[in-house]
Write an enzyme that holds these catalytic residues in place. Structure first.
Site, PDB file in Angstrom:
ATOM      1  N   SER A   7       0.842  -1.195   0.000  1.00 24.50           N
ATOM      2  CA  SER A   7       0.000   0.000   0.000  1.00 24.50           C
ATOM      3  C   SER A   7       0.877   1.245   0.000  1.00 24.50           C
ATOM      4  O   SER A   7       1.638   1.484   0.938  1.00 24.50           O
ATOM      5  CB  SER A   7      -0.909   0.010   1.222  1.00 24.50           C
ATOM      6  OG  SER A   7      -1.416   1.317   1.396  1.00 24.50           O
ATOM      7  N   HIS A  32      -1.313  -1.340  -4.299  1.00 20.86           N
ATOM      8  CA  HIS A  32      -2.581  -1.075  -3.603  1.00 20.86           C
ATOM      9  C   HIS A  32      -2.653   0.430  -3.325  1.00 20.86           C
ATOM     10  O   HIS A  32      -1.803   0.988  -2.629  1.00 20.86           O
ATOM     11  CB  HIS A  32      -2.641  -1.886  -2.308  1.00 20.86           C
ATOM     12  CG  HIS A  32      -3.924  -1.727  -1.557  1.00 20.86           C
ATOM     13  ND1 HIS A  32      -5.048  -2.499  -1.815  1.00 20.86           N
ATOM     14  CD2 HIS A  32      -4.270  -0.886  -0.555  1.00 20.86           C
ATOM     15  CE1 HIS A  32      -6.019  -2.131  -1.003  1.00 20.86           C
ATOM     16  NE2 HIS A  32      -5.583  -1.146  -0.229  1.00 20.86           N
ATOM     17  N   ASP A  34      -4.810   3.624  -1.910  1.00 16.62           N
ATOM     18  CA  ASP A  34      -5.896   3.961  -0.988  1.00 16.62           C
ATOM     19  C   ASP A  34      -6.412   5.374  -1.200  1.00 16.62           C
ATOM     20  O   ASP A  34      -5.694   6.345  -0.962  1.00 16.62           O
ATOM     21  CB  ASP A  34      -5.390   3.828   0.455  1.00 16.62           C
ATOM     22  CG  ASP A  34      -5.137   2.384   0.830  1.00 16.62           C
ATOM     23  OD1 ASP A  34      -6.101   1.600   0.798  1.00 16.62           O
ATOM     24  OD2 ASP A  34      -3.988   2.038   1.157  1.00 16.62           O
ATOM     25  N   MET A  36      -9.126   8.164  -0.055  1.00 17.07           N
ATOM     26  CA  MET A  36      -9.997   8.504   1.087  1.00 17.07           C
ATOM     27  C   MET A  36     -10.598   9.887   0.899  1.00 17.07           C
ATOM     28  O   MET A  36      -9.895  10.801   0.448  1.00 17.07           O
ATOM     29  CB  MET A  36      -9.181   8.491   2.381  1.00 17.07           C
ATOM     30  CG  MET A  36      -8.455   7.193   2.629  1.00 17.07           C
ATOM     31  SD  MET A  36      -7.498   7.294   4.138  1.00 17.07           S
ATOM     32  CE  MET A  36      -6.634   5.721   4.078  1.00 17.07           C
ATOM     33  N   HIS A  65      -8.397   1.141  -3.943  1.00 21.15           N
ATOM     34  CA  HIS A  65      -9.304   0.941  -2.812  1.00 21.15           C
ATOM     35  C   HIS A  65     -10.025   2.256  -2.524  1.00 21.15           C
ATOM     36  O   HIS A  65      -9.451   3.183  -1.948  1.00 21.15           O
ATOM     37  CB  HIS A  65      -8.460   0.479  -1.601  1.00 21.15           C
ATOM     38  CG  HIS A  65      -9.243   0.203  -0.378  1.00 21.15           C
ATOM     39  ND1 HIS A  65      -8.647  -0.127   0.825  1.00 21.15           N
ATOM     40  CD2 HIS A  65     -10.577   0.182  -0.138  1.00 21.15           C
ATOM     41  CE1 HIS A  65      -9.591  -0.320   1.746  1.00 21.15           C
ATOM     42  NE2 HIS A  65     -10.763  -0.122   1.190  1.00 21.15           N
ATOM     43  N   MET A  67     -12.199   4.341  -0.498  1.00 17.40           N
ATOM     44  CA  MET A  67     -12.867   4.547   0.795  1.00 17.40           C
ATOM     45  C   MET A  67     -13.612   5.865   0.695  1.00 17.40           C
ATOM     46  O   MET A  67     -13.282   6.863   1.349  1.00 17.40           O
ATOM     47  CB  MET A  67     -11.809   4.567   1.915  1.00 17.40           C
ATOM     48  CG  MET A  67     -11.286   3.180   2.224  1.00 17.40           C
ATOM     49  SD  MET A  67      -9.732   3.203   3.128  1.00 17.40           S
ATOM     50  CE  MET A  67      -8.604   3.297   1.755  1.00 17.40           C
ATOM     51  N   MET A 136     -11.375  -6.097   5.572  1.00 15.66           N
ATOM     52  CA  MET A 136     -10.618  -5.093   6.329  1.00 15.66           C
ATOM     53  C   MET A 136     -10.274  -5.666   7.702  1.00 15.66           C
ATOM     54  O   MET A 136     -11.161  -6.080   8.459  1.00 15.66           O
ATOM     55  CB  MET A 136     -11.450  -3.811   6.512  1.00 15.66           C
ATOM     56  CG  MET A 136     -11.718  -3.026   5.248  1.00 15.66           C
ATOM     57  SD  MET A 136     -10.248  -2.582   4.298  1.00 15.66           S
ATOM     58  CE  MET A 136      -9.319  -1.614   5.489  1.00 15.66           C
ATOM     59  N   ASP A 174      -6.597  -6.539   4.313  1.00 15.30           N
ATOM     60  CA  ASP A 174      -6.042  -5.183   4.309  1.00 15.30           C
ATOM     61  C   ASP A 174      -6.036  -4.576   5.709  1.00 15.30           C
ATOM     62  O   ASP A 174      -7.088  -4.338   6.295  1.00 15.30           O
ATOM     63  CB  ASP A 174      -6.883  -4.319   3.344  1.00 15.30           C
ATOM     64  CG  ASP A 174      -6.310  -2.928   3.167  1.00 15.30           C
ATOM     65  OD1 ASP A 174      -5.217  -2.653   3.671  1.00 15.30           O
ATOM     66  OD2 ASP A 174      -6.988  -2.116   2.498  1.00 15.30           O
TER      67      ASP A 174
HETATM   68  C1  DX5 Z   1      -6.381   1.486   5.613  1.00 13.21           C
HETATM   69  C2  DX5 Z   1      -5.951   1.205   4.188  1.00 13.21           C
HETATM   70  C3  DX5 Z   1      -4.831   0.232   4.114  1.00 13.21           C
HETATM   71  C4  DX5 Z   1      -3.550   0.747   4.741  1.00 13.21           C
HETATM   72  C5  DX5 Z   1      -2.787  -0.446   5.208  1.00 13.21           C
HETATM   73  O1  DX5 Z   1      -7.508   2.272   5.600  1.00 13.21           O
HETATM   74  O2  DX5 Z   1      -7.026   0.657   3.452  1.00 13.21           O
HETATM   75  O3  DX5 Z   1      -4.597  -0.206   2.793  1.00 13.21           O
HETATM   76  O4  DX5 Z   1      -2.765   1.500   3.866  1.00 13.21           O
HETATM   77  O5  DX5 Z   1      -1.681   0.020   5.916  1.00 13.21           O
HETATM   78  P1  DX5 Z   1      -0.932  -0.905   6.958  1.00 13.21           P
HETATM   79  O6  DX5 Z   1      -0.448  -2.117   6.208  1.00 13.21           O
HETATM   80  O7  DX5 Z   1       0.170  -0.028   7.428  1.00 13.21           O
HETATM   81  O8  DX5 Z   1      -1.906  -1.279   8.036  1.00 13.21           O
HETATM   82 ZN    ZN Z   2      -6.506  -0.304   1.487  1.00 10.57          ZN
END
Ligand code: DX5
Ligand code: ZN
Length: 221
Positions: A7, A32, A34, A36, A65, A67, A136, A174
């Site tokens: 990620s 990956h 993310d 947000m 991903h 969110m 998750m 994840d």
């Molecule tokens: C959290 C994200 C993850 C995050 C994982 O909301 O969806 O993908 O980046 O990070 P680590 O591996 O550090 O928990």
């Molecule tokens: Zn993620």
């Protein structure tokens, strides 16, 4: 062998190109990414524009991903930016089947993420339409959180459902994945490991990715 999807949330964004090229040259299978929105989750990260730049550094699949609320408004833009897989949240999509159809019509793999409090069984009428389920193992919104142990029983339950129906659906996990807990996660039935801090905060990210990929266990324990 597990599919490893580092990620980029944990990457050094001042050296983003270097970080992307490091992953490109490593054994990492997917990127990956993310996204947000500060609404579905409390945090804001990055969006299509940054992904478009990252796309220039690699041909590896981009596992995006989302969110965010109302992901249908942005699916096409993320496709254009270079997304290969789109993950939407069960909790953000009242018309989930429509979201999945849209993602597939844009020629992307379709994935649904479930938050720690969302039971696996709620996916039973959509599972056959998915390429991946993202379980998750932390509450979404931040990197570097601790893995929630109850996730292991959710992975086992999902593995059973998928195997009983003989579906080609991958299980992605994840949040809080480490070299230490990865063995239990794979043994429970996971196919894909997302890892942010474990990879980017390690002394040798390429070797950490190799270690995650090399973990061998027999599934379904
Ligand atoms: C959290 C994200 C993850 C995050 C994982 O909301 O969806 O993908 O980046 O990070 P680590 O591996 O550090 O928990
Ligand atoms: Zn993620």
């Amino acid at each position: 062998m597990a599919i490893v999807a580092p990620s980029l949330l944990a990457a050094n964004f001042l050296h983003l190109e270097e970080e992307c090229r490091m992953l490109d040259g490593s054994g990492a299978d997917w990127f990956h990414l993310d996204v947000m929105d500060g609404r579905f989750v409390p945090n804001i990260s990055y969006g299509q524009m940054v992904i478009e730049f990252m796309r220039r550094t690699t041909k590896k699949p981009f596992d995006v991903h989302l969110m965010i609320l109302e992901p249908e408004k942005y699916a096409e833009e993320f496709r254009k930016a270079g997304a290969d897989h789109l993950i939407v949240h069960y909790e953000a999509c009242p018309n989930l089947h429509r979201n999945i159809e849209q993602i597939k019509s844009l020629d992307m793999k379709a994935s649904v993420a479930i938050n720690p409090h969302t039971p696996v069984v709620l996916l039973s009428d959509i599972l056959q339409d998915l390429d991946t389920v993202c379980v998750m193992s932390v509450n979404p919104g931040y990197g570097a959180q601790k893995f929630i142990p109850h996730t292991l029983s959710k992975i086992r339950e999902l593995r059973k459902l998928i195997d009983n129906w003989n579906l080609p659906v991958l299980i992605e996990v994840d949040g809080g994945v480490t070299v230490e807990n990865a063995k239990d996660i794979i043994a429970a039935g996971a196919d894909v490991l997302v890892a942010g801090n474990t990879v980017f905060r390690s002394k040798d990210p390429v070797d950490t990715i190799r270690q995650l990929r090399d973990i061998k266990v027999s599934k379904g324990i």
